[in-house]
Design an enzyme around this catalytic site. Structure first.
Site, PDB file in Angstrom:
ATOM      1  N   GLU A 132      -3.169  -1.625   6.957  1.00  0.00           N
ATOM      2  CA  GLU A 132      -3.927  -0.391   6.767  1.00  0.00           C
ATOM      3  C   GLU A 132      -4.846  -0.535   5.559  1.00  0.00           C
ATOM      4  O   GLU A 132      -4.911  -1.578   4.908  1.00  0.00           O
ATOM      5  CB  GLU A 132      -2.974   0.791   6.566  1.00  0.00           C
TER       6      GLU A 132
ATOM      7  N   ASP B 297      -3.959   5.457  -3.824  1.00  0.00           N
ATOM      8  CA  ASP B 297      -5.160   5.240  -2.996  1.00  0.00           C
ATOM      9  C   ASP B 297      -6.454   5.516  -3.761  1.00  0.00           C
ATOM     10  O   ASP B 297      -7.244   6.391  -3.386  1.00  0.00           O
ATOM     11  CB  ASP B 297      -5.129   6.125  -1.740  1.00  0.00           C
TER      12      ASP B 297
END
EC number: 3.2.1.99
Length: 321
Positions: free
Chosen positions: A200, A34
């Site tokens: 997401e 991420d």
């Protein structure tokens, strides 16, 4: 045909088949999950933030590295009193009114008891971060969304927070003028009605007249122990709109709230499950898509994921890497 020429030809045809460039080079600390990327205004140094170690971060003189780990943004964890307050996820970084805003997620894997927090720094130097706790974006089992995977977007004096993961997928909420707290309720901007609603990690970027909503779809993690069916792993998709707040559609006109999303990057060659993306305007390279991915030549474990980046070509009106 000479054997070496044959091999080269086959390799070239394989490259044309998948159509994606391999990730740009990375040296130094390149294992990451991420990523969030920014360039410091004062000296041009690059800073990269990631999930793990209470938001780990690193710096470099170039997007290519060498990346040097600086430590944790919040070594004591978050002041938000939720499970996961010492296991912070999915950072997002922006420069707001002269200060660097680092948004982070507090949650536990698979839980809807989540919140988006904020830490700030004037310099991004180690030990310079102040935790401000919750932005007011929170979720529980009574909500249709999960308050993780934040991304701040600035448009004409207005700030918007885009967030969400599974459940009813991606939401957006207006923020106050300081970008420290939500100012009104969230609304849905992307939803996949099928299956487990595996969408997401949204990220908004404006290029020309369009607002592009990038997001990750599919299964993100645990590839070393449970590999998803082919095509069900992470990939990066996009929809676009002429407004920051919607209506986002894909290349075929399918609404992003009805399963739309044009693939920007997916598994190819030794690259598997790319996602967790953002877009960065590099002074030398122009728009760059950055993300994490599994290098199948190294291993499939979450801790082995790598930092990847590719230049983006917007000449067709849609991002191509």
């Amino acid at each position: 045909m000479h054997p070496s020429t044959f091999v080269t030809t086959i390799a070239c045809l394989a490259g044309l088949a998948h159509g994606y460039a391999n990730p740009g080079s990375c040296s130094g600390a390149c294992n990451i999950h991420d990523p969030a990327l920014i360039r410091r205004q004062s000296d041009g140094k690059y800073f990269r933030f990631s999930t793990g170690n209470k938001i780990s971060y690193a710096s470099s003189s170039s997007i290519k590295g060498p990346w040097t780990v600086l430590g944790s943004v919040l070594p004591r964890g978050s002041s938000i009193n939720l499970p996961g307050k010492t296991d912070l996820w999915a950072p997002d970084i922006s420069l707001v009114n002269g200060a660097y805003h680092l948004y982070y997620s507090v949650s536990a894997f698979g839980s809807q008891d989540s919140a988006i927090g904020l830490a700030t720094s004037a310099t991004m130097d180690p030990n310079s971060w102040t935790d401000h706790g919750s932005t007011g974006i929170r979720s529980s089992s009574s909500k249709p969304y999960n308050a993780i995977d934040a991304n701040l977007f600035h448009d004409g004096g207005n700030y918007y927070m885009t967030f969400g993961s599974f459940w009813h997928d991606i939401y957006q909420a207006p923020m106050n003028s300081a970008a420290t707290a939500v100012s009104s309720g969230p609304y849905n901007i992307a939803y996949n009605p099928s299956g487990t609603h595996a969408v997401e990690g949204a990220f908004m970027y404006k290029f020309g007249k369009y607002y592009y909503l990038f997001f990750s779809s599919g299964i993100c993690c645990g590839y070393d122990t449970s590999r998803p069916a082919a095509g069900k792993e992470y990939k990066i998709r996009v929809c676009r709109s002429t407004s920051a707040t919607g209506h986002f559609v894909d290349k075929h006109g399918v609404s992003c709230t009805n399963g739309g999303g044009t693939v920007v990057l997916e598994s190819h060659g030794h690259v598997y499950g790319p996602g967790g993306q953002g877009v960065f305007t590099d002074p030398a390279l122009g728009p760059v898509l950055y993300y994490h991915y599994v290098d199948t030549r190294i291993g499939y474990a979450d801790g082995q994921k790598r930092f990847g980046w590719n230049k983006i070509d917007f000449s067709s009106g849609w991002p191509v890497v």
